[in-house]
Motif scaffolding. Structure first.
Motif, PDB file in Angstrom:
ATOM      1  N   GLU A 146       0.800  -1.223   0.000  1.00 30.28           N
ATOM      2  CA  GLU A 146       0.000   0.000   0.000  1.00 30.28           C
ATOM      3  C   GLU A 146       0.835   1.276   0.000  1.00 30.28           C
ATOM      4  OE1 GLU A 146      -2.549  -0.544   3.382  1.00 30.28           O
ATOM      5  OE2 GLU A 146      -3.655  -2.170   2.402  1.00 30.28           O
ATOM      6  N   THR A 147       2.027   1.234   0.573  1.00 29.87           N
ATOM      7  CA  THR A 147       2.811   2.467   0.689  1.00 29.87           C
ATOM      8  C   THR A 147       3.975   2.558  -0.287  1.00 29.87           C
ATOM      9  OG1 THR A 147       4.272   1.570   2.395  1.00 29.87           O
ATOM     10  CG2 THR A 147       2.251   2.685   3.141  1.00 29.87           C
ATOM     11  N   ALA A 148       4.464   1.426  -0.769  1.00 29.25           N
ATOM     12  CA  ALA A 148       5.644   1.457  -1.633  1.00 29.25           C
ATOM     13  C   ALA A 148       5.359   0.895  -3.022  1.00 29.25           C
ATOM     14  CB  ALA A 148       6.799   0.698  -0.978  1.00 29.25           C
ATOM     15  N   LEU A 149       4.981  -0.365  -3.099  1.00 27.84           N
ATOM     16  CA  LEU A 149       4.912  -1.010  -4.411  1.00 27.84           C
ATOM     17  C   LEU A 149       3.740  -0.538  -5.259  1.00 27.84           C
ATOM     18  CD1 LEU A 149       5.913  -2.945  -6.531  1.00 27.84           C
ATOM     19  CD2 LEU A 149       4.747  -4.801  -5.315  1.00 27.84           C
ATOM     20  N   PRO A 155       1.662   2.029  -5.204  1.00 26.57           N
ATOM     21  CA  PRO A 155       1.716   3.415  -5.698  1.00 26.57           C
ATOM     22  C   PRO A 155       2.785   3.625  -6.775  1.00 26.57           C
ATOM     23  CG  PRO A 155       1.525   3.409  -3.311  1.00 26.57           C
ATOM     24  CD  PRO A 155       1.771   1.984  -3.736  1.00 26.57           C
ATOM     25  N   ARG A 156       3.899   2.893  -6.691  1.00 23.29           N
ATOM     26  CA  ARG A 156       4.958   3.031  -7.699  1.00 23.29           C
ATOM     27  C   ARG A 156       4.542   2.475  -9.052  1.00 23.29           C
ATOM     28  NH1 ARG A 156      10.418   3.917  -6.846  1.00 23.29           N
ATOM     29  NH2 ARG A 156      10.321   4.123  -9.088  1.00 23.29           N
ATOM     30  N   LEU A 157       3.507   1.660  -9.084  1.00 21.01           N
ATOM     31  CA  LEU A 157       3.052   1.077 -10.345  1.00 21.01           C
ATOM     32  C   LEU A 157       2.032   1.954 -11.065  1.00 21.01           C
ATOM     33  CD1 LEU A 157       2.729  -2.645  -9.210  1.00 21.01           C
ATOM     34  CD2 LEU A 157       4.642  -1.543 -10.402  1.00 21.01           C
ATOM     35  N   ALA A 158       1.570   2.997 -10.394  1.00 17.62           N
ATOM     36  CA  ALA A 158       0.590   3.899 -11.012  1.00 17.62           C
ATOM     37  C   ALA A 158       1.194   4.535 -12.263  1.00 17.62           C
ATOM     38  CB  ALA A 158       0.170   4.979 -10.016  1.00 17.62           C
ATOM     39  N   GLY A 159       0.404   4.590 -13.311  1.00 19.57           N
ATOM     40  CA  GLY A 159       0.849   5.224 -14.546  1.00 19.57           C
ATOM     41  C   GLY A 159       1.693   4.344 -15.450  1.00 19.57           C
ATOM     42  N   LEU A 160       1.860   3.087 -15.093  1.00 24.15           N
ATOM     43  CA  LEU A 160       2.644   2.180 -15.936  1.00 24.15           C
ATOM     44  C   LEU A 160       1.935   1.997 -17.278  1.00 24.15           C
ATOM     45  CD1 LEU A 160       5.054   0.179 -16.178  1.00 24.15           C
ATOM     46  CD2 LEU A 160       3.515  -1.580 -15.264  1.00 24.15           C
ATOM     47  N   GLY A 161       2.648   2.276 -18.352  1.00 24.98           N
ATOM     48  CA  GLY A 161       2.087   2.126 -19.691  1.00 24.98           C
ATOM     49  C   GLY A 161       2.699   0.946 -20.424  1.00 24.98           C
ATOM     50  N   ASP A 162       2.135   0.637 -21.567  1.00 24.09           N
ATOM     51  CA  ASP A 162       2.568  -0.538 -22.319  1.00 24.09           C
ATOM     52  C   ASP A 162       4.009  -0.444 -22.808  1.00 24.09           C
ATOM     53  OD1 ASP A 162       0.029  -1.473 -21.909  1.00 24.09           O
ATOM     54  OD2 ASP A 162      -0.658  -1.101 -23.963  1.00 24.09           O
ATOM     55  N   GLU A 163       4.430   0.728 -23.272  1.00 26.15           N
ATOM     56  CA  GLU A 163       5.802   0.865 -23.767  1.00 26.15           C
ATOM     57  C   GLU A 163       6.800   0.589 -22.642  1.00 26.15           C
ATOM     58  OE1 GLU A 163       8.664   4.421 -25.279  1.00 26.15           O
ATOM     59  OE2 GLU A 163       6.711   4.280 -26.277  1.00 26.15           O
ATOM     60  N   GLU A 164       6.547   1.155 -21.493  1.00 26.51           N
ATOM     61  CA  GLU A 164       7.430   0.944 -20.342  1.00 26.51           C
ATOM     62  C   GLU A 164       7.362  -0.506 -19.856  1.00 26.51           C
ATOM     63  OE1 GLU A 164       8.180   2.880 -15.900  1.00 26.51           O
ATOM     64  OE2 GLU A 164       6.431   3.490 -17.073  1.00 26.51           O
TER      65      GLU A 164
END
Length: 191
Positions: free
Chosen positions: A25-28, A30-39
């Motif tokens: 909830e605090t680290a992983l 939130p860090r995945l938000a906005g992950l797109g297909d190219e990345e």
């Protein structure tokens, strides 16, 4: 009560869940938000293992049952190849969460060959959320006695280890591979 139960005054089941849920909830997550297909499919160096359309695997035929397969070889080459975010998702989805949820919590049967790997970041995030939810629900249901019972034959040479050992291992794997994904995201942004 067992040593892992209330006699010691520690709710080990709650502590183990808190270990993963806090990180999630605090680290992983939130860090995945906005992950797109190219990345998601980005290869930081040539020769990466990833998740690719069937027929395009760098380790033919690749593993998987759907339109997308994961690059995979056993034994793993030395040195092991660098892997993409998509590959790390595949490992978390199948080898870390889904296979264990099947073996210990009644989840659907799955392995690297039978899994339909997500081809998009959105599909991967949805699948990861679902597997995380299945795993944490299973861990929550264990209670003190469940944490103390042996893992059983699904864990091979660790069959006699208590479930608490497996839970700790899975949580370390999620933290470890989640950190790798976060680093790959940093490198992608810096690229």
């Amino acid at each position: 009560m067992t040593e892992m139960g209330t006699r010691t005054g520690v709710d080990w089941n709650g502590e183990l869940l808190a270990q993963l849920t806090f990180h999630w909830e605090t680290a992983l997550r939130p860090r995945l938000a906005g992950l797109g297909d190219e990345e998601y499919h980005w290869e930081p160096v040539p020769g990466c293992w990833g998740v690719r359309r069937r027929g395009e695997s760098v380790t033919p035929p690749g593993a998987g049952s759907g339109d997308w397969v994961i690059d995979f070889a056993f034994p793993t080459p030395e040195p092991p190849p660098v892997t993409t975010i998509a590959w790390r998702f595949g490992h978390l989805l199948v080898g870390v969460f889904a296979m264990r949820s099947h073996s210990h919590f009644g989840g659907p049967a799955v392995d690297y060959d039978s899994y339909a790997y997500p081809g998009t970041a959105a599909e991967a995030l949805d699948a990861l959320d679902a597997e995380y939810a299945r795993w944490t629900a299973g861990v929550a249901a264990l209670g003190a006695e469940g944490l103390a019972r042996p893992c059983g034959p699904a864990e091979g040479p660790y069959a006699d280890a208590p479930m608490a050992t497996l839970v700790l291992h899975i949580h370390r794997e999620v933290i470890h591979h989640g950190a790798e994904i976060a680093l790959l995201r940093d490198l992608y942004r810096a690229g």
